[in-house]
Design a protein around this motif. Structure first.
Motif, PDB file in Angstrom:
ATOM      1  N   GLU A 139     -30.321 -54.261  14.036  1.00 38.42           N
ATOM      2  CA  GLU A 139     -30.197 -53.437  12.833  1.00 38.42           C
ATOM      3  C   GLU A 139     -29.484 -54.198  11.723  1.00 38.42           C
ATOM      4  O   GLU A 139     -29.805 -54.039  10.541  1.00 38.42           O
ATOM      5  CB  GLU A 139     -29.437 -52.146  13.144  1.00 38.42           C
ATOM      6  N   TYR A 140     -28.518 -55.032  12.111  1.00 38.40           N
ATOM      7  CA  TYR A 140     -27.726 -55.771  11.125  1.00 38.40           C
ATOM      8  C   TYR A 140     -28.532 -56.922  10.523  1.00 38.40           C
ATOM      9  O   TYR A 140     -28.491 -57.156   9.310  1.00 38.40           O
ATOM     10  CB  TYR A 140     -26.459 -56.303  11.794  1.00 38.40           C
ATOM     11  N   GLU A 141     -29.257 -57.648  11.366  1.00 42.20           N
ATOM     12  CA  GLU A 141     -30.000 -58.817  10.917  1.00 42.20           C
ATOM     13  C   GLU A 141     -31.263 -58.459  10.138  1.00 42.20           C
ATOM     14  O   GLU A 141     -31.636 -59.157   9.199  1.00 42.20           O
ATOM     15  CB  GLU A 141     -30.376 -59.680  12.133  1.00 42.20           C
ATOM     16  N   LYS A 142     -31.931 -57.400  10.533  1.00 44.65           N
ATOM     17  CA  LYS A 142     -33.187 -57.003   9.888  1.00 44.65           C
ATOM     18  C   LYS A 142     -33.115 -55.533   9.497  1.00 44.65           C
ATOM     19  O   LYS A 142     -33.674 -54.660  10.173  1.00 44.65           O
ATOM     20  CB  LYS A 142     -34.365 -57.250  10.826  1.00 44.65           C
ATOM     21  N   PRO A 143     -32.398 -55.256   8.412  1.00 41.17           N
ATOM     22  CA  PRO A 143     -32.189 -53.858   8.009  1.00 41.17           C
ATOM     23  C   PRO A 143     -33.503 -53.126   7.768  1.00 41.17           C
ATOM     24  O   PRO A 143     -34.455 -53.663   7.211  1.00 41.17           O
ATOM     25  CB  PRO A 143     -31.382 -53.986   6.705  1.00 41.17           C
ATOM     26  N   MET A 144     -33.521 -51.895   8.230  1.00 38.13           N
ATOM     27  CA  MET A 144     -34.650 -50.990   8.041  1.00 38.13           C
ATOM     28  C   MET A 144     -34.109 -49.725   7.401  1.00 38.13           C
ATOM     29  O   MET A 144     -32.894 -49.586   7.218  1.00 38.13           O
ATOM     30  CB  MET A 144     -35.316 -50.692   9.393  1.00 38.13           C
ATOM     31  N   PRO A 145     -34.977 -48.785   7.030  1.00 37.36           N
ATOM     32  CA  PRO A 145     -34.452 -47.516   6.512  1.00 37.36           C
ATOM     33  C   PRO A 145     -33.466 -46.893   7.505  1.00 37.36           C
ATOM     34  O   PRO A 145     -33.717 -46.874   8.710  1.00 37.36           O
ATOM     35  CB  PRO A 145     -35.717 -46.660   6.366  1.00 37.36           C
ATOM     36  N   PHE A 146     -32.349 -46.463   6.993  1.00 32.33           N
ATOM     37  CA  PHE A 146     -31.299 -45.790   7.773  1.00 32.33           C
ATOM     38  C   PHE A 146     -30.580 -46.731   8.744  1.00 32.33           C
ATOM     39  O   PHE A 146     -29.953 -46.269   9.702  1.00 32.33           O
ATOM     40  CB  PHE A 146     -31.870 -44.584   8.538  1.00 32.33           C
ATOM     41  N   SER A 147     -30.639 -48.045   8.485  1.00 31.08           N
ATOM     42  CA  SER A 147     -29.946 -48.991   9.367  1.00 31.08           C
ATOM     43  C   SER A 147     -28.440 -48.753   9.387  1.00 31.08           C
ATOM     44  O   SER A 147     -27.795 -48.924  10.421  1.00 31.08           O
ATOM     45  CB  SER A 147     -30.234 -50.435   8.937  1.00 31.08           C
ATOM     46  N   THR A 148     -27.877 -48.350   8.247  1.00 29.98           N
ATOM     47  CA  THR A 148     -26.439 -48.080   8.215  1.00 29.98           C
ATOM     48  C   THR A 148     -26.074 -46.961   9.174  1.00 29.98           C
ATOM     49  O   THR A 148     -25.071 -47.033   9.891  1.00 29.98           O
ATOM     50  CB  THR A 148     -25.997 -47.719   6.782  1.00 29.98           C
TER      51      THR A 148
END
Length: 296
Positions: A139-148
């Motif tokens: 999730e950190y390396e390849k952010p997607m929608p709602f990764s936070t």
């Protein structure tokens, strides 16, 4: 002479101030920082020393390093440590404490001597934790929608699992009941540290904390010094300088206004303490940070 003091990391000024890296760690000199560091050993061997106490670093070791603890890491030259390292503010643990105060107490401990700094997971437990860190890394390396949102949920899950394993370890190693220290006799430093973190921009003294927490000022000062190796006033100044650095870096506020905003009584005291802490003036710090990439 204090060890190196770190109070900046990438993403610390974002909406979710979380930073993660995966790296080979050969040697890390003695240092401390005012944010939390969570580490998982994936491969390799070595040692880590935290506040003068050394433990082995092996695959499956997870370390929860709280703010201002002094630590260093040394790898086996023939088998370097491969680590996941996460940095985030203490607020994340305080937020968990609002959901379950017992979870908060386990992670922070009633005192430095009553919490596990690290746990050693093996077999399926290690596999489970490694998968959780891998999920955060993706999730950190390849952010997607709602990764936070996903990052925060996974981080809370990892911290909760740390608390579970830590609680099991404490229960397995618990001394006979008659030799335990009554809970009512244990003084916790962390509610005090939490209050300092929430109110360091205000006028705050040892006397104020003494009145609020019912601890004599000299005893309170001793607790802070024993935990961190620095005096209360130094802790307060470092938190305020950290806040000032954030404003110098991210805003165009006048430096005199930043001094007031950061809780200093005068610009002269701000400039003196800033230079003592950072080694340069506030103006020099701003100039050195003026070329920066905007946060995405």
């Amino acid at each position: 002479m204090y060890p190196d003091y770190l109070f900046e990391y990438p993403n610390m000024d974002s909406s979710f101030p979380f930073f993660m890296k995966r790296k080979l760690q050969w040697k890390t000199p003695s240092h401390r920082h005012d944010f939390v560091e969570l580490t998982l050993v994936l491969n390799g061997r070595g040692t880590e020393t935290i506040n003068g106490v050394t433990h082995n670093m092996l695959p499956g070791i997870m370390v929860l390093l709280l703010p201002f603890q002094v630590h260093d890491i040394v790898s086996d030259p023939n088998n370097p440590l491969e680590l996941y390292i996460c940095n985030f503010p203490l607020d994340v643990i305080f937020e968990l404490g609002k959901m379950d105060s017992h979870l908060h107490d386990i992670l922070l401990g009633n005192a430095a001597e009553t919490r596990n700094t690290f746990i050693h997971m093996q077999d399926c437990l290690f596999d489970e934790m490694r998968q959780s860190f891998n999920s955060m890394w993706n999730e950190y390396e390849k952010p997607m929608p709602f990764s936070t949102v996903m990052l925060k949920m996974n981080l809370q899950r990892v911290l909760t699992q740390f608390a579970r394993y830590s609680l099991q370890a404490v229960q397995n190693m618990a001394p006979p009941a008659q030799s335990r220290i009554p809970a009512s006799k244990i003084r916790s430093i962390w509610p005090i540290i939490g209050y300092i973190h929430e109110h360091y921009l205000e006028s705050l003294t040892l006397t104020d904390l003494s009145d609020r927490f019912g601890i004599h000022p000299s005893s309170l000062s001793e607790m802070v010094t024993r935990q961190y190796g620095i005096h209360f006033i130094d802790l307060l100044h470092e938190l305020r300088v950290r806040h000032a650095c954030s404003l110098l870096h991210a805003t165009e506020m006048q430096i005199t206004d930043i001094a007031e905003e950061s809780g200093f009584g005068s610009y002269s005291s701000f400039a003196r303490i800033f230079h003592k802490t950072k080694g340069i003036s506030p103006k020099e710090y701003r100039i050195s940070h003026c070329t920066r990439t905007p946060m995405q």
